[in-house]
Design a protein around this motif. Structure first.
Motif, PDB file in Angstrom:
ATOM      1  N   SER A 215       0.835  -1.204   0.000  1.00 14.42           N
ATOM      2  CA  SER A 215       0.000   0.000   0.000  1.00 14.42           C
ATOM      3  C   SER A 215       0.866   1.249   0.000  1.00 14.42           C
ATOM      4  N   THR A 243      -1.676  -9.616  11.825  1.00 14.39           N
ATOM      5  CA  THR A 243      -1.956  -8.818  10.640  1.00 14.39           C
ATOM      6  C   THR A 243      -0.633  -8.347  10.064  1.00 14.39           C
ATOM      7  N   ASP A 284     -10.707 -10.739   2.698  1.00 20.07           N
ATOM      8  CA  ASP A 284     -11.514  -9.948   3.616  1.00 20.07           C
ATOM      9  C   ASP A 284     -12.514 -10.869   4.317  1.00 20.07           C
ATOM     10  N   TYR A 413     -20.029  -3.090  11.207  1.00 12.75           N
ATOM     11  CA  TYR A 413     -18.678  -3.652  11.125  1.00 12.75           C
ATOM     12  C   TYR A 413     -18.194  -4.157  12.487  1.00 12.75           C
ATOM     13  N   TYR A 417     -16.368  -7.761  12.423  1.00 12.83           N
ATOM     14  CA  TYR A 417     -14.910  -7.877  12.359  1.00 12.83           C
ATOM     15  C   TYR A 417     -14.295  -8.259  13.705  1.00 12.83           C
ATOM     16  N   ASN A 421      -9.203  -5.605  14.026  1.00 11.55           N
ATOM     17  CA  ASN A 421      -9.016  -5.685  12.576  1.00 11.55           C
ATOM     18  C   ASN A 421      -8.630  -4.313  12.017  1.00 11.55           C
ATOM     19  N   GLN A 423      -8.948  -3.086   9.009  1.00  8.56           N
ATOM     20  CA  GLN A 423      -9.983  -2.483   8.167  1.00  8.56           C
ATOM     21  C   GLN A 423     -11.084  -1.857   9.019  1.00  8.56           C
TER      22      GLN A 423
END
Length: 514
Positions: A215, A243, A284, A413, A417, A421, A423
């Protein structure tokens, strides 16, 4: 580009530093990880090899860090992203020789020259750059030939031992791979050491299922792909204990090696016991279990048997329907609204691609009107529309409406999640900023603090995005204090800042100091 699991039929590298002969006929070396990294390779049953920890790990700890073996910028972003440190740049500096590679400045260019010089010559010779897959395989081979397989004392495996899954590829995928192999030979300089077609095909297979997407410096957009051999040993779990983030390095450092270091960090999402296997998620989580299994099989050639897939955990939430006083909509109604939602999402994407953002908002509102009486708050169809609506409305500076959708999205979310997480943290951060712009300072500060608590774990204190959040947290805290002391003063100050007018209270101008 995708990245994934390593498979070598249960064969475990001894990690004793012994040399072996690779398929390309070059000597390769498998090294053990440095003592400072508490990981070891082990036989993970039918999953092949895996990594586990040799001591207890705490939440947020960096289990190990690894520099890329090789990495390239995506073709589509080659003019906007530094080919050394992968930062997005408004006015990058172009390589005068190949006219393809771009850099932040001459410091980045100098740092990249050792890796770029052979690529630079090859691009000049054929007059254009090949696709990212070909460029990455070439960089890998130049690195192997230069370092004879030994990159660092922390290297746990060689590229020769990484599985390529060529035997499991579909005829269509194999056909595409053969085209890439041909393009590689058109690109590979005649003066470079010859490489056999089998080994080139092996490397294309390796990056196909082990390449890691990189990224930009803010973590918002995928800008390139790299190969990290140790990371390839970490197996998948839909509810992982780790992660991976890209650390963009220290842009202010005088030493060019720090300025352009492409380094991933494997971070613990929670407490990890000694001897426990390290896992990350390749996809995801916000996909129902059967669809996740299908994607994993298609992209990474294995059947996911994690607890969340085998038991379908949270599938009921992802497909939830509205329950009003014990009454649920009929199956026919649910199907009709589901079909409408899928068609609407296609139209939304088309309008978004065309830049027709007002049309996007119109479709989102129509879709939500149909969805709200039928879908539960955690329905994936509902959450996707809420996410798009909040993002586009924020872009159009309609912050109050955007904040309402963002809050609903975050609430959904949070129930789906993992609590740490990345995200989820990013979504909460965006919601916090939206509330801040809407003047909802109490909610904004609360959301930004929540996002910081997650991203300090997933990204660490020194990542640019965490530093940005720390600044936002401090600023919103100051504004919240003023709001609680005197809401009228706060509102007047906010309006003055937004409109660039003198701040007024009870008809009198408030004097400020800069």
């Amino acid at each position: 580009m995708r990245w994934g699991v390593d498979r070598v039929d249960g064969k475990v590298s001894t990690g004793n530093g012994s040399s072996s002969l690779s398929r390309s006929g070059q000597q390769s070396v498998t090294m053990t990880v440095e003592k400072m990294d508490p990981v070891e390779v082990f036989a993970a049953g039918e999953k092949g090899r895996g990594l586990r920890v040799t001591k207890e790990i705490s939440t947020g700890d960096v289990v190990f860090a690894e520099a890329s073996f090789a990495a390239v910028v995506f073709d589509s972003l080659s003019l906007q992203v530094c080919h050394s440190c992968f930062r997005r740049q408004a006015n990058p500096h172009r390589c005068a020789q190949c006219k393809f590679a771009y850099y932040c400045d001459r410091t980045c260019q100098r740092a990249a020259w050792d890796e770029h010089k052979q690529e630079c010559s090859a691009i000049k010779n054929i007059g254009k750059a090949p696709n990212e897959n070909v460029r990455l395989v070439a960089r890998i081979l130049w690195r192997i030939q230069k370092d004879t397989g030994l990159v660092s004392n922390a290297q746990l495996t060689t590229l020769d031992l990484l599985e390529d899954h060529l035997s499991k590829m579909s005829p269509e995928d194999l056909k595409e791979l053969k085209v890439d192999v041909q393009h590689f030979y058109n690109y590979w300089p005649k003066k470079s050491k010859p490489v056999g077609e089998d080994y080139v095909s092996h490397l294309f297979g390796v990056i196909n299922c082990n390449g890691f997407t990189l990224s930009d410096q803010r973590g918002f957009q995928a800008v390139g792909v790299g190969l990290f051999p140790n990371l390839c040993l970490v197996n998948h779990d839909c509810w992982p204990n780790c992660t991976v983030i890209l650390n963009p390095g220290n842009q202010a450092a005088l030493d060019a090696s720090f300025h352009s270091k492409r380094r991933i960090e494997l971070r613990a999402l929670g407490e990890i016991s000694e001897g426990e296997e390290l896992t990350v998620s390749y996809v995801d989580f916000l996909i129902v279990s059967k669809e996740r299994q299908r994607l994993l099989k298609q992209q990474y050639y294995f059947d996911c048997k994690c607890e969340h897939c085998t038991s379908g955990m949270k599938d009921d939430l992802m497909t939830a329907v509205r329950d009003t006083d014990g009454h649920k909509p009929s199956a026919d109604v649910v199907k009709a609204v589901t079909d409408f939602s899928l068609q609407a999402l296609v139209k939304i994407e088309e309008a978004r691609t065309e830049g027709n953002f007002h049309e996007v908002v119109k479709i989102c509102r129509e879709c939500l009107e149909k969805q709200d009486p039928v879908f539960g708050d955690t329905s994936l169809h509902l959450l996707r529309v809420l996410s798009t609506a909040s993002e586009v409305l924020s872009f159009l500076q309609q912050f109050t409406e955007a904040a309402g959708y963002a809050k609903r999205m975050v609430d959904g979310y949070t129930k789906l999640y993992h609590p740490n997480n990345a995200q989820l943290g990013m979504a909460i951060m965006r919601a916090g900023v939206t509330h801040w712009h809407a003047g909802l300072i109490e909610a904004a500060h609360r959301l930004i603090c929540s996002a910081y608590a997650i991203l300090i774990i997933t990204h660490g204190a020194h990542h640019p995005i965490t530093k940005d959040l720390e600044v936002m947290r401090t600023q919103t805290e100051m504004e919240l204090c003023l709001f609680k002391q005197n809401e009228l003063v706060y509102r007047s100050m906010r309006e003055a800042v937004l409109s660039d007018k003198p701040m007024m209270l009870a008809g009198e101008q408030i004097k400020t100091t800069s």
